[in-house]
Scaffold this active site. Structure first.
Site, PDB file in Angstrom:
ATOM      1  N   SER A   1      -1.787   9.283 -85.501  1.00 23.35           N
ATOM      2  CA  SER A   1      -2.102  10.408 -84.607  1.00 23.35           C
ATOM      3  C   SER A   1      -2.913  11.459 -85.364  1.00 23.35           C
ATOM      4  O   SER A   1      -3.815  12.090 -84.814  1.00 23.35           O
ATOM      5  CB  SER A   1      -0.819  11.041 -84.059  1.00 23.35           C
ATOM      6  OG  SER A   1      -0.130  10.108 -83.271  1.00 23.35           O
TER       7      SER A   1
ATOM      8  N   LYS B   1       6.829  19.210 -87.475  1.00 24.35           N
ATOM      9  CA  LYS B   1       5.359  19.153 -87.531  1.00 24.35           C
ATOM     10  C   LYS B   1       4.758  20.148 -86.542  1.00 24.35           C
ATOM     11  O   LYS B   1       5.347  20.435 -85.514  1.00 24.35           O
ATOM     12  CB  LYS B   1       4.878  17.762 -87.122  1.00 24.35           C
ATOM     13  CG  LYS B   1       5.197  16.656 -88.082  1.00 24.35           C
ATOM     14  CD  LYS B   1       4.612  15.367 -87.535  1.00 24.35           C
ATOM     15  CE  LYS B   1       5.042  14.162 -88.325  1.00 24.35           C
ATOM     16  NZ  LYS B   1       4.609  12.908 -87.700  1.00 24.35           N
TER      17      LYS B   1
ATOM     18  N   HIS C   1       0.870   2.715 -81.156  1.00 21.60           N
ATOM     19  CA  HIS C   1       2.136   2.944 -80.442  1.00 21.60           C
ATOM     20  C   HIS C   1       2.200   2.059 -79.189  1.00 21.60           C
ATOM     21  O   HIS C   1       3.234   1.459 -78.896  1.00 21.60           O
ATOM     22  CB  HIS C   1       2.248   4.403 -79.971  1.00 21.60           C
ATOM     23  CG  HIS C   1       2.237   5.445 -81.040  1.00 21.60           C
ATOM     24  ND1 HIS C   1       1.410   6.539 -80.999  1.00 21.60           N
ATOM     25  CD2 HIS C   1       2.969   5.575 -82.172  1.00 21.60           C
ATOM     26  CE1 HIS C   1       1.637   7.309 -82.045  1.00 21.60           C
ATOM     27  NE2 HIS C   1       2.567   6.755 -82.786  1.00 21.60           N
TER      28      HIS C   1
ATOM     29  N   ARG D   1       3.502   0.517 -90.513  1.00 21.60           N
ATOM     30  CA  ARG D   1       2.097   0.214 -90.805  1.00 21.60           C
ATOM     31  C   ARG D   1       2.012  -0.374 -92.203  1.00 21.60           C
ATOM     32  O   ARG D   1       2.077  -1.565 -92.393  1.00 21.60           O
ATOM     33  CB  ARG D   1       1.240   1.484 -90.702  1.00 21.60           C
ATOM     34  CG  ARG D   1       0.952   1.888 -89.291  1.00 21.60           C
ATOM     35  CD  ARG D   1       0.477   3.308 -89.205  1.00 21.60           C
ATOM     36  NE  ARG D   1       1.576   4.237 -89.489  1.00 21.60           N
ATOM     37  CZ  ARG D   1       1.546   5.524 -89.270  1.00 21.60           C
ATOM     38  NH1 ARG D   1       0.458   6.075 -88.807  1.00 21.60           N
ATOM     39  NH2 ARG D   1       2.578   6.289 -89.522  1.00 21.60           N
TER      40      ARG D   1
HETATM   41  P1  ADP Z   1       6.859  10.396 -86.280  1.00 19.63           P
HETATM   42  O1  ADP Z   1       6.420  11.808 -86.385  1.00 19.63           O
HETATM   43  O2  ADP Z   1       8.258  10.218 -85.832  1.00 19.63           O
HETATM   44  O3  ADP Z   1       6.541   9.536 -87.481  1.00 19.63           O
HETATM   45  P2  ADP Z   1       4.682   9.149 -84.836  1.00 19.63           P
HETATM   46  O4  ADP Z   1       4.307   9.528 -83.464  1.00 19.63           O
HETATM   47  O5  ADP Z   1       3.712   9.428 -85.910  1.00 19.63           O
HETATM   48  O6  ADP Z   1       6.069   9.854 -85.033  1.00 19.63           O
HETATM   49  O7  ADP Z   1       5.069   7.629 -84.901  1.00 19.63           O
HETATM   50  C1  ADP Z   1       6.135   7.108 -84.147  1.00 19.63           C
HETATM   51  C2  ADP Z   1       6.472   5.732 -84.681  1.00 19.63           C
HETATM   52  O8  ADP Z   1       5.350   4.874 -84.513  1.00 19.63           O
HETATM   53  C3  ADP Z   1       6.789   5.689 -86.179  1.00 19.63           C
HETATM   54  O9  ADP Z   1       7.784   4.723 -86.397  1.00 19.63           O
HETATM   55  C4  ADP Z   1       5.483   5.270 -86.811  1.00 19.63           C
HETATM   56  O10 ADP Z   1       5.688   4.591 -88.047  1.00 19.63           O
HETATM   57  C5  ADP Z   1       4.973   4.314 -85.743  1.00 19.63           C
HETATM   58  N1  ADP Z   1       3.525   4.184 -85.799  1.00 19.63           N
HETATM   59  C6  ADP Z   1       2.596   5.127 -85.941  1.00 19.63           C
HETATM   60  N2  ADP Z   1       1.361   4.621 -85.980  1.00 19.63           N
HETATM   61  C7  ADP Z   1       1.497   3.269 -85.853  1.00 19.63           C
HETATM   62  C8  ADP Z   1       0.585   2.159 -85.827  1.00 19.63           C
HETATM   63  N3  ADP Z   1      -0.719   2.331 -85.973  1.00 19.63           N
HETATM   64  N4  ADP Z   1       1.101   0.933 -85.655  1.00 19.63           N
HETATM   65  C9  ADP Z   1       2.443   0.757 -85.535  1.00 19.63           C
HETATM   66  N5  ADP Z   1       3.345   1.745 -85.577  1.00 19.63           N
HETATM   67  C10 ADP Z   1       2.895   2.997 -85.727  1.00 19.63           C
END
Ligand code: ADP
Length: 171
Positions: free
Chosen positions: A132, A45, A21, A94
């Site tokens: 996460s 979630k 992120h 990703r």
């Molecule tokens: P959500 O629950 O909305 O998917 P996340 O916190 O998991 O929220 O992720 C927020 C955004 O960041 C999403 O667009 C997700 O695809 C992106 N994201 C998560 N992990 C990575 C990563 N390792 N590299 C790039 N983008 C990521």
């Protein structure tokens, strides 16, 4: 069309924020005048950190980047963008598995507000494996999170899992 003078909104759960992120936010902050990281409060979630805790962890990470701010929201992201007069919604990509979900979200948001453009940003190769969920799994089992999260996040994860094992009587 200039990408400057524009606000980019990056919504997500960020439970917790990790280096994947952080990398996306840093890259976007160089393209746009202002980046708002939007922490979801009403996610379906089950989250480990409260929305306020997640917000504070992101704020600490970007305390030296003046054009990055953090906000909380519940409801439709398109309504938040409308309120801020923003038109760019950023999401990270990703692997291929993210693609279908992100495409359907982008199309739904486009239907709700045709003025909004979803910008999908590829993860840098060194972070594409990070999630996460994986971070929490490692923290729960006391694994090494070096290079995956900030020191503050690592500390907060330790505290969470110490508290939860204490309340279960394991410590
Ligand atoms: P959500 O629950 O909305 O998917 P996340 O916190 O998991 O929220 O992720 C927020 C955004 O960041 C999403 O667009 C997700 O695809 C992106 N994201 C998560 N992990 C990575 C990563 N390792 N590299 C790039 N983008 C990521």
């Amino acid at each position: 069309m200039s990408l400057k003078n524009k606000i980019a909104v990056y919504p997500g759960s960020f439970d917790p924020i990790h280096c994947g992120h952080i990398d996306i936010i840093q890259r976007i902050s160089k393209l746009y005048d202002k980046v708002i990281v939007l922490v979801a409060c009403s996610s379906q979630k089950m989250n480990l950190f409260t929305p306020e805790e997640r917000k504070v962890l992101i704020e600490k990470t970007f305390k030296s980047t003046p054009n990055v701010s953090v906000d909380l929201f519940s409801g439709l992201v398109v309504d938040y963008l409308h309120e801020k007069n923003a038109h760019i919604l950023v999401r990270g990509l990703r692997a291929v598995v993210d693609f279908e979900y992100e495409m359907s979200m982008a199309n739904m948001n486009k239907k709700l507000d045709p003025e909004i453009e979803t910008l999908l940003v590829f993860s840098s190769p060194e972070y594409y494996y990070l999630s996460s969920r994986g971070i929490k799994e490692i923290a729960m089992n006391r694994g090494n999170l070096k290079g995956m999260v900030s020191e503050e996040v690592e500390e907060s994860l330790k505290n969470k899992f110490i508290k939860s094992s204490q309340s279960k009587g394991k410590i």
